[in-house]
Write a protein that holds these residues in place. Sequence first.
Motif, PDB file in Angstrom:
ATOM      1  N   LEU A  79       1.125  -1.311   0.048  1.00  0.00           N
ATOM      2  CA  LEU A  79       0.146   0.476  -0.249  1.00  0.00           C
ATOM      3  C   LEU A  79       0.857   1.485   0.279  1.00  0.00           C
ATOM      4  O   LEU A  79       2.039   1.014   0.520  1.00  0.00           O
ATOM      5  CB  LEU A  79      -1.081  -0.067   1.036  1.00  0.00           C
ATOM      6  CG  LEU A  79      -1.854   1.081   1.213  1.00  0.00           C
ATOM      7  CD1 LEU A  79      -3.086   0.892   0.178  1.00  0.00           C
ATOM      8  CD2 LEU A  79      -2.510   1.239   2.823  1.00  0.00           C
ATOM      9  N   ASN A  80       0.932   2.525  -1.102  1.00  0.00           N
ATOM     10  CA  ASN A  80       1.381   3.393  -0.586  1.00  0.00           C
ATOM     11  C   ASN A  80       0.787   4.986  -0.450  1.00  0.00           C
ATOM     12  O   ASN A  80      -0.203   4.802  -0.821  1.00  0.00           O
ATOM     13  CB  ASN A  80       2.283   3.451  -2.622  1.00  0.00           C
ATOM     14  CG  ASN A  80       2.731   1.789  -2.765  1.00  0.00           C
ATOM     15  OD1 ASN A  80       3.810   2.232  -1.891  1.00  0.00           O
ATOM     16  ND2 ASN A  80       2.064   1.996  -4.207  1.00  0.00           N
ATOM     17  N   LEU A  81       1.473   5.331   0.110  1.00  0.00           N
ATOM     18  CA  LEU A  81       1.038   6.638  -0.076  1.00  0.00           C
ATOM     19  C   LEU A  81       1.793   7.806   0.094  1.00  0.00           C
ATOM     20  O   LEU A  81       2.692   8.439  -0.026  1.00  0.00           O
ATOM     21  CB  LEU A  81       0.308   7.125   1.217  1.00  0.00           C
ATOM     22  CG  LEU A  81       0.139   8.295   1.799  1.00  0.00           C
ATOM     23  CD1 LEU A  81      -1.403   8.812   1.284  1.00  0.00           C
ATOM     24  CD2 LEU A  81       0.131   8.447   3.412  1.00  0.00           C
ATOM     25  N   GLN A  82       1.386   8.635  -1.503  1.00  0.00           N
ATOM     26  CA  GLN A  82       2.337   9.361  -2.186  1.00  0.00           C
ATOM     27  C   GLN A  82       2.215  11.094  -1.749  1.00  0.00           C
ATOM     28  O   GLN A  82       0.398  11.321  -1.498  1.00  0.00           O
ATOM     29  CB  GLN A  82       2.443   9.563  -4.029  1.00  0.00           C
ATOM     30  CG  GLN A  82       2.967  10.496  -4.386  1.00  0.00           C
ATOM     31  CD  GLN A  82       4.020  10.835  -4.528  1.00  0.00           C
ATOM     32  OE1 GLN A  82       4.684   9.695  -4.728  1.00  0.00           O
ATOM     33  NE2 GLN A  82       4.718  11.788  -4.236  1.00  0.00           N
ATOM     34  N   MET A  83       2.296  11.707  -1.349  1.00  0.00           N
ATOM     35  CA  MET A  83       2.374  13.129  -0.167  1.00  0.00           C
ATOM     36  C   MET A  83       3.155  14.272  -0.742  1.00  0.00           C
ATOM     37  O   MET A  83       3.782  14.337  -1.186  1.00  0.00           O
ATOM     38  CB  MET A  83       3.318  12.662   0.830  1.00  0.00           C
ATOM     39  CG  MET A  83       1.964  11.347   1.807  1.00  0.00           C
ATOM     40  SD  MET A  83       2.281  11.797   3.696  1.00  0.00           S
ATOM     41  CE  MET A  83       4.445  11.494   3.325  1.00  0.00           C
TER      42      MET A  83
END
Length: 124
Positions: A79-83
């Motif tokens: 699971l990724n979170l691009q911030m």
Amino acid sequence: QVQLVESGGGSVQTGGSLRLSCAFSSDTASMFRLAWFRQAAGKEREGVAAVYLATGVTYSAPSVKDRFTISLDRAKNTLNLQMDSLKPEDTAMYYCATGRGPGSWTDLANYQYWGQGTQVTVSS
């Protein structure tokens, strides 16, 4: 038992970007919902974004909408979170979580498994 391991945290300046990843041990076929939460010093843990695995539908908190993007790599169980466009108020410990609770994705009680967290610090 599902194991979750976050990575990718660090220190950036205002306006910078970071990409968080969460490696999970379970097959996505048996999972319902994956989410990112964060907890700033002295504050309650809050939902950042979530994805429902059966439909691919995603949700984001108003404070990060249009800046953060949640994505799921089923092949890599990640699971990724691009911030992007990070702000000092985004400074917090970020946690990955999964659970099958029937309520809102923002409700901590709906999550049974949590990672150890990864620290994100944004300086002005």
